[in-house]
Design a protein around this motif. Structure first.
Motif, PDB file in Angstrom:
ATOM      1  N   VAL A   1       0.891  -1.131  -0.023  1.00 38.43           N
ATOM      2  CA  VAL A   1      -0.053   0.197   0.019  1.00 38.43           C
ATOM      3  C   VAL A   1       0.631   1.279   0.041  1.00 38.43           C
ATOM      4  CG1 VAL A   1      -2.056   1.001   0.971  1.00 38.43           C
ATOM      5  CG2 VAL A   1      -1.626  -1.166   1.400  1.00 38.43           C
ATOM      6  N   ASP A   2       0.754   2.189  -0.967  1.00 37.83           N
ATOM      7  CA  ASP A   2       1.399   3.362  -1.224  1.00 37.83           C
ATOM      8  C   ASP A   2       1.058   4.000  -2.281  1.00 37.83           C
ATOM      9  OD1 ASP A   2       3.740   5.296  -1.685  1.00 37.83           O
ATOM     10  OD2 ASP A   2       5.029   4.048  -0.601  1.00 37.83           O
ATOM     11  N   ASP A   3       0.737   5.574  -2.188  1.00 37.47           N
ATOM     12  CA  ASP A   3       0.315   6.245  -3.266  1.00 37.47           C
ATOM     13  C   ASP A   3       1.458   6.572  -4.365  1.00 37.47           C
ATOM     14  OD1 ASP A   3       1.843   7.783  -1.502  1.00 37.47           O
ATOM     15  OD2 ASP A   3       0.492   9.579  -1.638  1.00 37.47           O
ATOM     16  N   ASP A   4       2.469   6.109  -4.145  1.00 40.00           N
ATOM     17  CA  ASP A   4       3.441   6.262  -5.056  1.00 40.00           C
ATOM     18  C   ASP A   4       3.566   5.063  -5.964  1.00 40.00           C
ATOM     19  OD1 ASP A   4       5.583   6.322  -6.691  1.00 40.00           O
ATOM     20  OD2 ASP A   4       6.861   7.474  -5.211  1.00 40.00           O
ATOM     21  N   LYS A   5       3.045   4.942  -7.196  1.00 39.45           N
ATOM     22  CA  LYS A   5       2.896   3.734  -7.923  1.00 39.45           C
ATOM     23  C   LYS A   5       4.212   3.164  -8.427  1.00 39.45           C
ATOM     24  CE  LYS A   5      -1.722   4.521  -9.791  1.00 39.45           C
ATOM     25  NZ  LYS A   5      -2.526   4.611 -10.959  1.00 39.45           N
ATOM     26  N   HIS A   6       5.281   3.966  -8.412  1.00 41.85           N
ATOM     27  CA  HIS A   6       6.701   3.445  -8.930  1.00 41.85           C
ATOM     28  C   HIS A   6       7.178   2.650  -7.443  1.00 41.85           C
ATOM     29  CE1 HIS A   6       6.957   5.522 -12.261  1.00 41.85           C
ATOM     30  NE2 HIS A   6       6.513   6.793 -11.773  1.00 41.85           N
ATOM     31  N   ILE A   7       6.948   3.225  -6.204  1.00 39.30           N
ATOM     32  CA  ILE A   7       7.351   2.419  -5.169  1.00 39.30           C
ATOM     33  C   ILE A   7       6.556   0.922  -5.154  1.00 39.30           C
ATOM     34  CG2 ILE A   7       7.212   2.533  -2.576  1.00 39.30           C
ATOM     35  CD1 ILE A   7       9.385   4.134  -3.664  1.00 39.30           C
TER      36      ILE A   7
END
Length: 224
Positions: free
Chosen positions: A7-13
């Protein structure tokens, strides 16, 4: 195969983490905010959650707390917030481990494996740590082949710490989990019981130690 929710709002991460987890044989689910993650938790069997703190709709603090209220699964926070105060807050809300960005993906995989192993141990009624064997069903503790008398609350405290070797527990968490949320005593009760356990199980013979983590709580570690 363990199912990991990232779960992260940074899709690259998210893509980076899932790539490394999948290479190691884990199945993955992805979510980009707390509410989406919660829907996926309710919809399917998740074994572990890797989550960021700063997210829209529901942040990592709230999501972590909500997960711990409803599921007995490990949570690994991966975040840019590395200050001690932020870590303390994370552990108080129930996170099992904390990794600060930028991170080494190999280390993340190792921490995921360690957390899954801890929870597998915790699901058993039998735990061995160092030279001590604990049987939760009979509340029996053995050091080598000798039975050691341990009062009930001390036994529950030791079994909790031994079931999650290496994990930090705050005094508040231990009070709630061992004595119950309605307990009216103070947190010094934990300190007294830890002192007695250290006296009953010296590191030299028990093969483990209970370490005090300043500002956080306690952690049981196998002796090296």
């Amino acid at each position: 195969m363990a199912q990991i929710l990232v779960v992260d709002d940074d899709k690259h991460i998210v893509k980076l983490i899932t790539l490394f987890l999948q290479k190691e044989g884990f199945a993955t689910e992805e979510a980009y905010n707390g509410k989406e993650a919660w829907r996926k938790l309710e919809a399917g069997l998740i074994d572990l959650v890797v989550l960021d703190i700063m997210m829209p709709e529901m942040d990592g603090w709230e999501l972590c707390q909500t997960i711990k209220q409803h599921y007995d699964i490990p949570v690994l926070m991966v975040t840019a917030k590395g200050e001690t105060g932020q870590k303390v807050k994370g552990y108080q809300l129930g996170t099992d481990d904390y990794l600060v960005k930028p991170f080494d993906p190999v280390e993340l995989v190792l921490r995921v494996r360690a957390l899954l192993k801890r929870y597998k141990i915790a699901s058993s009624h039998l735990v061995q740590i160092g030279n001590v064997h604990l049987n939760h069903s009979g509340h029996e503790a053995k050091l080598a082949d000798e039975t050691v008398y341990v009062p009930l609350k001390e036994f529950e405290l030791l079994f909790k710490l031994a079931s999650y070797p290496g994990q930090i527990f705050t005094r508040e968490q231990l009070i709630q989990q061992i004595w119950g949320i309605d307990y009216e005593g103070d947190e010094r009760t934990v300190d007294v019981h830890i002192k007695r356990l250290r006296e009953r199980f010296p590191e030299s013979s028990a093969g483990f130690k209970i370490s005090t983590i300043r500002g956080l709580g306690y952690r049981l570690e196998e002796a090296r």
